[in-house]
Design an enzyme around this catalytic site. Structure first.
Site, PDB file in Angstrom:
ATOM      1  N   HIS A 124      13.464 -46.542   2.157  1.00 33.66           N
ATOM      2  CA  HIS A 124      12.333 -45.931   1.453  1.00 33.66           C
ATOM      3  C   HIS A 124      11.766 -44.757   2.246  1.00 33.66           C
ATOM      4  O   HIS A 124      11.639 -43.631   1.736  1.00 33.66           O
ATOM      5  CB  HIS A 124      11.262 -47.010   1.234  1.00 33.66           C
ATOM      6  CG  HIS A 124      10.054 -46.545   0.498  1.00 33.66           C
ATOM      7  ND1 HIS A 124       9.846 -46.809  -0.841  1.00 33.66           N
ATOM      8  CD2 HIS A 124       8.961 -45.833   0.895  1.00 33.66           C
ATOM      9  CE1 HIS A 124       8.706 -46.278  -1.231  1.00 33.66           C
ATOM     10  NE2 HIS A 124       8.125 -45.694  -0.192  1.00 33.66           N
ATOM     11  N   GLU A 125      11.437 -45.010   3.504  1.00 26.98           N
ATOM     12  CA  GLU A 125      10.839 -43.952   4.328  1.00 26.98           C
ATOM     13  C   GLU A 125      11.851 -42.843   4.621  1.00 26.98           C
ATOM     14  O   GLU A 125      11.476 -41.679   4.769  1.00 26.98           O
ATOM     15  CB  GLU A 125      10.268 -44.535   5.615  1.00 26.98           C
ATOM     16  CG  GLU A 125       9.168 -45.566   5.414  1.00 26.98           C
ATOM     17  CD  GLU A 125       8.004 -45.068   4.577  1.00 26.98           C
ATOM     18  OE1 GLU A 125       7.777 -43.843   4.518  1.00 26.98           O
ATOM     19  OE2 GLU A 125       7.317 -45.908   3.953  1.00 26.98           O
ATOM     20  N   HIS A 171      11.567 -40.385   1.834  1.00 28.10           N
ATOM     21  CA  HIS A 171      10.463 -39.446   2.064  1.00 28.10           C
ATOM     22  C   HIS A 171      10.871 -38.386   3.089  1.00 28.10           C
ATOM     23  O   HIS A 171      10.632 -37.188   2.899  1.00 28.10           O
ATOM     24  CB  HIS A 171       9.244 -40.191   2.612  1.00 28.10           C
ATOM     25  CG  HIS A 171       8.508 -41.005   1.610  1.00 28.10           C
ATOM     26  ND1 HIS A 171       8.107 -40.513   0.390  1.00 28.10           N
ATOM     27  CD2 HIS A 171       8.073 -42.296   1.645  1.00 28.10           C
ATOM     28  CE1 HIS A 171       7.466 -41.461  -0.280  1.00 28.10           C
ATOM     29  NE2 HIS A 171       7.426 -42.547   0.456  1.00 28.10           N
TER      30      HIS A 171
END
Length: 595
Positions: free
Chosen positions: A388-389, A392
């Site tokens: 997920h990160e 980003h």
């Protein structure tokens, strides 16, 4: 699980992010702070002269230079503080940088009101000049925001309240990360362990019901003891949101928030309405979970346990990196190679230490590579958090590479798309990688939990924020008990079939995102968009992938709804949310066949 959390200096360097790519030492930050003050004096000399095309261009270029320095110093100081919130030197540095930021916003507060006074047709004619090509979207935004910018004096007054306006969030962060102590609970092997934010995530997934119940009760016992303080902190944060929205001539704090992304309030309300219409799916999932767990009654602390209790897998960080890189191969060799380089070269701060900010995030400053904060604890959830990160971080990486400074920052509305798409691709990879029925059920359950927590739960959070802000706007006096009642009633609606306890009424007290008003709904809309785009990449060809990679490189050069539409998904309709919930239903049916 170790019984003691390490101090920062006990963590091996290879597991810490490398901030020296930004500054060799905190002392170097002071040089940039001094330079910003020097440049500010020059910038203020442009006041009253912005109607001249050449002067305006000079001012814009100088503003870009200053903002990059402010962004760099703020990002660095923020990350240093997040390493250890109890470190007084880091706190002092962050305070100095934050004070400079407030001084910067005060000193430059004349800029936007003066531009707003200029004839918009004249500004558009300036934008036609090739020298202004990097500022065309910015000038378009001036026209869109014109009615919400105040006079010079009013803007200066509002800017001067910047530090005070951020006080509720700062107070909560310090209380939550540095001051609150949760005592000890017994782990699965019967040994006492210190309860922390990071440990709670593992303990609440324990197969031992007494362990998770004990962690749950102990956590909320502490939050209950601070209920009144946190309520006053949050209520003042909400009042600040409503006041600033009113001063800027918006109809509501919600409208002010969605206006920033040029998103209609209807998108927010459509999300809540669509989830309400499909809430029966969540109730079906709760019944399924109760059946599989063999429990006569199910409580909130039972919702996070993997349904396949025999499959107790741990994922060391190095294995997580390998799985994430393999899972993202559909995004192409360059994406995987760029991400691998980052993960191996100081982008990530991996493990929990005393005083470290809880949770996970990605951040970055223009001109420098992005960073990722984790509190990695060897769970499957942590593997997906890394993916997920990383989403980003790569969105930031490609946006910064391909866009000028003014257009490099993407909005929060699209931010969750890149991160959640990575999770969708990783899930698809892991499900196809195994033929073991138990592991498939384990993964399907994880996916169902992701939708429960990202779409259903975040929408419930969004509804809570909407109700609370509306009550303040209506002049209703809120109390700690009133907040608990609102939150409890929402849980009763969303989690029909779960035995409600008094503790769940306190959950709002520990949600950091509530101090960034109307942020969380973007997790739900982001996941919906991500599922649609991921399906396109998995089922389509190079065209779908190219559109998505172009989206990652687009930064904020256009409005988020437009960028997503170009990538292949229309968030102005309920369809993406409905499609995501349909996928949830299909996975629930697939899981039911495996038990």
């Amino acid at each position: 699980m170790n019984s003691n959390i390490k101090h920062r200096d006990e963590i091996e360097e290879q597991y810490k992010w490398n901030l020296t790519t930004m500054y060799q030492s905190p002392e170097e930050v002071e040089k940039d702070l001094a330079l910003v003050k020097e440049l500010l004096a020059k910038f203020m000399g442009y006041q009253g002269k912005l109607g001249d095309q050449d002067t305006l261009l000079e001012a814009l270029l100088l503003q870009d230079q200053m903002e990059q320095l402010v962004e760099k110093s703020y990002t660095y100081a923020h990350m240093k503080l997040d390493e250890d919130n109890a470190n007084t030197m880091s706190l002092a540095l962050f305070d100095r940088v934050r004070s400079l930021y407030v001084h910067y916003t005060e000193s430059t507060s004349f800029f936007m009101p003066e531009l707003m006074k200029l004839d918009f047709a004249t500004l558009q004619s300036y934008a036609a000049d090739e020298r202004f090509k990097d500022y065309r979207h910015f000038i378009q935004e001036i026209g869109r925001n014109k009615e919400h910018v105040l006079s010079d004096v009013e803007e200066k007054i509002l800017s001067s309240f910047g530090e005070l306006a951020g006080a509720p969030k700062s107070i909560f962060q310090t209380l939550n990360n540095a001051d609150l102590k949760f005592g000890e609970v017994l782990s699965e092997d019967g040994s006492p362990v210190e309860l922390t934010h990071g440990r709670y995530q593992s303990l609440i997934q324990s197969t031992n019901r007494e362990v998770r119940k004990s962690a749950y009760n102990e956590l909320y016992r502490v939050y209950k003891s601070f209920k009144n303080t946190i309520a006053q902190t949050y209520i003042n944060s909400v009042k600040k949101d409503c006041l600033f929205a009113r001063l800027r001539k918006f109809n509501s704090a919600l409208e002010a928030s969605t206006h920033a992304d040029n998103v209609d309030v209807a998108v927010y309300n459509n999300l809540i309405d669509t989830v309400h219409k499909n809430i029966g799916l969540l109730h079906q999932y709760i019944d399924f979970r109760k059946q599989v767990m063999g429990l006569p009654e199910i409580y909130m602390y039972d919702l996070y346990v993997p349904l396949v209790t025999e499959l107790k897998k741990t994922y060391p960080y190095e294995e997580a990196v390998k799985l994430v890189l393999q899972g993202l191969e559909k995004l192409g060799d360059k994406y995987v190679s760029d991400l691998r380089h980052g993960l191996e070269n100081g982008w990530v701060d991996i493990y929990e230490n005393k005083g470290k900010t809880s949770g996970a995030y990605s951040t970055g400053a223009y001109g420098y590579h992005p960073y990722i904060l984790l509190n990695y604890n060897d769970t499957l959830n942590d593997v997906f958090t890394l993916a997920h990160e990383a989403g980003h971080a790569m969105h930031t990486f490609y946006s910064h590479q391909n866009q000028p400074y003014r257009n490099a920052s993407y909005t929060i509305f699209v931010a969750e798309v890149a991160s959640t798409l990575n999770e969708s691709l990783l899930m698809h990879y892991l499900l196809n990688k195994t033929n073991d029925a138990k592991e498939k059920l384990y993964l399907l359950n994880y996916n169902l939990e992701q939708v429960r927590t990202t779409v259903f739960r975040q929408t419930m959070f969004a509804e809570f924020e909407k109700i609370v802000h509306e009550k303040v706007e209506q002049g209703v006096s809120l109390t700690p008990d009133a907040l608990c009642e609102i939150y409890y009633d929402l849980n009763k609606f969303y989690y029909q079939g779960v035995q409600m306890d008094d503790e769940i009424a306190l959950e709002w007290t520990r949600i950091p995102h509530f101090y960034n008003a109307f942020y969380v709904y973007k997790y739900a809309t982001g996941m919906s968009a991500a599922v649609a785009l991921a399906n396109g990449i998995l089922q389509g060809g190079q065209t779908e992938l190219n559109k998505y990679l172009e989206f990652l490189a687009s930064g904020g050069k256009d409005y988020p709804i437009n960028l997503l539409k170009q990538a292949g998904v229309d968030m102005a309709t309920p369809q993406p949310v409905e499609a995501c919930l349909h996928s949830f239903q299909e996975n629930l049916q697939a899981a039911a066949k495996l038990v």
